[in-house]
Design a protein around this motif. Structure first.
Motif, PDB file in Angstrom:
ATOM      1  N   THR A 155      57.518  35.705  36.888  1.00 51.82           N
ATOM      2  CA  THR A 155      57.780  35.301  35.499  1.00 51.82           C
ATOM      3  C   THR A 155      58.164  36.473  34.599  1.00 51.82           C
ATOM      4  N   CYS A 156      58.580  37.580  35.189  1.00 46.31           N
ATOM      5  CA  CYS A 156      58.915  38.797  34.413  1.00 46.31           C
ATOM      6  C   CYS A 156      57.763  39.184  33.486  1.00 46.31           C
ATOM      7  N   GLY A 157      56.608  39.331  34.088  1.00 47.15           N
ATOM      8  CA  GLY A 157      55.428  39.765  33.319  1.00 47.15           C
ATOM      9  C   GLY A 157      55.013  38.753  32.284  1.00 47.15           C
ATOM     10  N   PHE A 158      54.932  37.471  32.718  1.00 49.43           N
ATOM     11  CA  PHE A 158      54.654  36.354  31.792  1.00 49.43           C
ATOM     12  C   PHE A 158      55.601  36.422  30.606  1.00 49.43           C
ATOM     13  N   PHE A 159      56.868  36.585  30.912  1.00 48.22           N
ATOM     14  CA  PHE A 159      57.922  36.616  29.896  1.00 48.22           C
ATOM     15  C   PHE A 159      57.695  37.733  28.877  1.00 48.22           C
ATOM     16  N   LEU A 160      57.238  38.864  29.362  1.00 48.73           N
ATOM     17  CA  LEU A 160      56.966  40.109  28.628  1.00 48.73           C
ATOM     18  C   LEU A 160      55.701  40.048  27.763  1.00 48.73           C
ATOM     19  N   ILE A 161      55.170  38.892  27.506  1.00 47.13           N
ATOM     20  CA  ILE A 161      53.943  38.802  26.699  1.00 47.13           C
ATOM     21  C   ILE A 161      52.766  39.418  27.452  1.00 47.13           C
ATOM     22  N   GLY A 162      52.689  39.186  28.766  1.00 48.44           N
ATOM     23  CA  GLY A 162      51.634  39.783  29.571  1.00 48.44           C
ATOM     24  C   GLY A 162      51.736  41.298  29.620  1.00 48.44           C
ATOM     25  N   VAL A 163      52.955  41.790  29.678  1.00 44.62           N
ATOM     26  CA  VAL A 163      53.166  43.246  29.687  1.00 44.62           C
ATOM     27  C   VAL A 163      52.691  43.845  28.368  1.00 44.62           C
ATOM     28  N   LEU A 164      53.005  43.203  27.251  1.00 50.64           N
ATOM     29  CA  LEU A 164      52.537  43.693  25.953  1.00 50.64           C
ATOM     30  C   LEU A 164      51.013  43.666  25.874  1.00 50.64           C
ATOM     31  N   TYR A 165      50.417  42.602  26.397  1.00 47.03           N
ATOM     32  CA  TYR A 165      48.953  42.527  26.445  1.00 47.03           C
ATOM     33  C   TYR A 165      48.393  43.696  27.251  1.00 47.03           C
ATOM     34  N   ASP A 166      49.026  44.005  28.369  1.00 43.58           N
ATOM     35  CA  ASP A 166      48.530  45.086  29.217  1.00 43.58           C
ATOM     36  C   ASP A 166      48.684  46.449  28.558  1.00 43.58           C
ATOM     37  N   PHE A 167      49.685  46.643  27.704  1.00 34.60           N
ATOM     38  CA  PHE A 167      49.779  47.898  26.964  1.00 34.60           C
ATOM     39  C   PHE A 167      48.558  48.065  26.068  1.00 34.60           C
ATOM     40  N   TRP A 168      48.031  46.974  25.566  1.00 37.16           N
ATOM     41  CA  TRP A 168      46.844  47.029  24.720  1.00 37.16           C
ATOM     42  C   TRP A 168      45.577  47.243  25.524  1.00 37.16           C
ATOM     43  N   THR A 169      45.536  46.763  26.766  1.00 35.20           N
ATOM     44  CA  THR A 169      44.255  46.695  27.484  1.00 35.20           C
ATOM     45  C   THR A 169      44.200  47.457  28.807  1.00 35.20           C
ATOM     46  N   LEU A 170      45.253  48.144  29.204  1.00 40.94           N
ATOM     47  CA  LEU A 170      45.270  48.746  30.539  1.00 40.94           C
ATOM     48  C   LEU A 170      44.153  49.762  30.763  1.00 40.94           C
ATOM     49  N   ASN A 171      43.853  50.597  29.789  1.00 38.96           N
ATOM     50  CA  ASN A 171      42.772  51.574  29.973  1.00 38.96           C
ATOM     51  C   ASN A 171      41.449  50.878  30.271  1.00 38.96           C
ATOM     52  N   ARG A 172      41.167  49.811  29.552  1.00 43.60           N
ATOM     53  CA  ARG A 172      39.934  49.060  29.796  1.00 43.60           C
ATOM     54  C   ARG A 172      39.955  48.416  31.181  1.00 43.60           C
ATOM     55  N   GLN A 173      41.111  47.890  31.588  1.00 41.79           N
ATOM     56  CA  GLN A 173      41.211  47.271  32.910  1.00 41.79           C
ATOM     57  C   GLN A 173      40.950  48.291  34.020  1.00 41.79           C
ATOM     58  N   VAL A 174      41.484  49.496  33.876  1.00 44.17           N
ATOM     59  CA  VAL A 174      41.262  50.533  34.888  1.00 44.17           C
ATOM     60  C   VAL A 174      39.788  50.942  34.889  1.00 44.17           C
ATOM     61  N   SER A 175      39.188  51.094  33.708  1.00 44.36           N
ATOM     62  CA  SER A 175      37.757  51.427  33.639  1.00 44.36           C
ATOM     63  C   SER A 175      36.918  50.378  34.341  1.00 44.36           C
ATOM     64  N   GLU A 176      37.235  49.107  34.113  1.00 41.81           N
ATOM     65  CA  GLU A 176      36.495  48.024  34.765  1.00 41.81           C
ATOM     66  C   GLU A 176      36.677  48.075  36.280  1.00 41.81           C
ATOM     67  N   ALA A 177      37.892  48.359  36.730  1.00 41.23           N
ATOM     68  CA  ALA A 177      38.132  48.469  38.171  1.00 41.23           C
ATOM     69  C   ALA A 177      37.356  49.643  38.754  1.00 41.23           C
ATOM     70  N   ASN A 178      37.178  50.698  37.972  1.00 39.73           N
ATOM     71  CA  ASN A 178      36.452  51.874  38.453  1.00 39.73           C
ATOM     72  C   ASN A 178      34.933  51.677  38.462  1.00 39.73           C
ATOM     73  N   THR A 179      34.428  50.682  37.760  1.00 41.40           N
ATOM     74  CA  THR A 179      32.990  50.446  37.765  1.00 41.40           C
ATOM     75  C   THR A 179      32.566  49.495  38.886  1.00 41.40           C
ATOM     76  N   VAL A 180      33.534  48.854  39.525  1.00 39.58           N
ATOM     77  CA  VAL A 180      33.241  47.950  40.638  1.00 39.58           C
ATOM     78  C   VAL A 180      32.786  48.779  41.831  1.00 39.58           C
ATOM     79  N   ALA A 181      31.696  48.392  42.436  1.00 41.24           N
ATOM     80  CA  ALA A 181      31.173  49.125  43.605  1.00 41.24           C
ATOM     81  C   ALA A 181      32.060  48.877  44.808  1.00 41.24           C
ATOM     82  N   TYR A 182      32.376  49.949  45.508  1.00 37.87           N
ATOM     83  CA  TYR A 182      33.190  49.837  46.737  1.00 37.87           C
ATOM     84  C   TYR A 182      32.339  50.029  47.948  1.00 37.87           C
TER      85      TYR A 182
END
Length: 132
Positions: free
Chosen positions: A105-132
């Motif tokens: 969908t081209c990044g949910f028609f670019l709306i998802g990409v814009l959302y990710d510009f706002w939240t990517l740092n938090r998403q990476v932090s959350e991924a880094n707190t998950v136990a492996y």
């Protein structure tokens, strides 16, 4: 206690070149000012020039604020910036379903990409707190 580095000052300065569009501010976890810079051309280039001096402080603040771990912030940001419409950053973070949706969908028609510009740092932090 000194926090492990999460962001690269070199990438911060490279993004500063395009900073009148807010890219370095998004990278350092400042989405509100990044959006303001986007719509005002770095507050008419004055804020953009001042940020040349402020980047080391923004880098230190991001290193203290965000959780270091297996997922690399800089790599995630490169994926989002250049391949975000294809969902590559989402695949990198293990979000396969939304990655596939972005791909078709081209990044949910670019709306998802814009959302990710706002939240990517938090998403990476959350991924880094998950136990492996």
């Amino acid at each position: 206690m000194i926090a492990a580095p999460t962001h690269s000052i070199v990438i911060g300065y490279i993004l500063w070149i395009f900073g009148f569009m807010g890219s370095h501010r998004f990278y350092y976890g400042k989405p509100i000012s990044g959006t303001i810079y986007f719509f005002t051309l770095g507050i008419f280039f004055i804020g953009w020039i001042i940020d040349l001096i402020l980047i080391p402080g923004m880098d230190r603040e991001a290193d203290e604020r965000f959780q270091a771990g297996f997922k690399n912030y800089t790599l995630a940001w490169v994926f989002l910036t250049f391949l975000g419409v294809f969902g590559v950053h989402r695949f990198y973070l293990g979000k396969w379903i939304t990655g596939l949706l972005y791909l078709f969908t081209c990044g949910f028609f670019l709306i998802g990409v814009l959302y990710d510009f706002w939240t990517l740092n938090r998403q990476v932090s959350e991924a880094n707190t998950v136990a492996y």
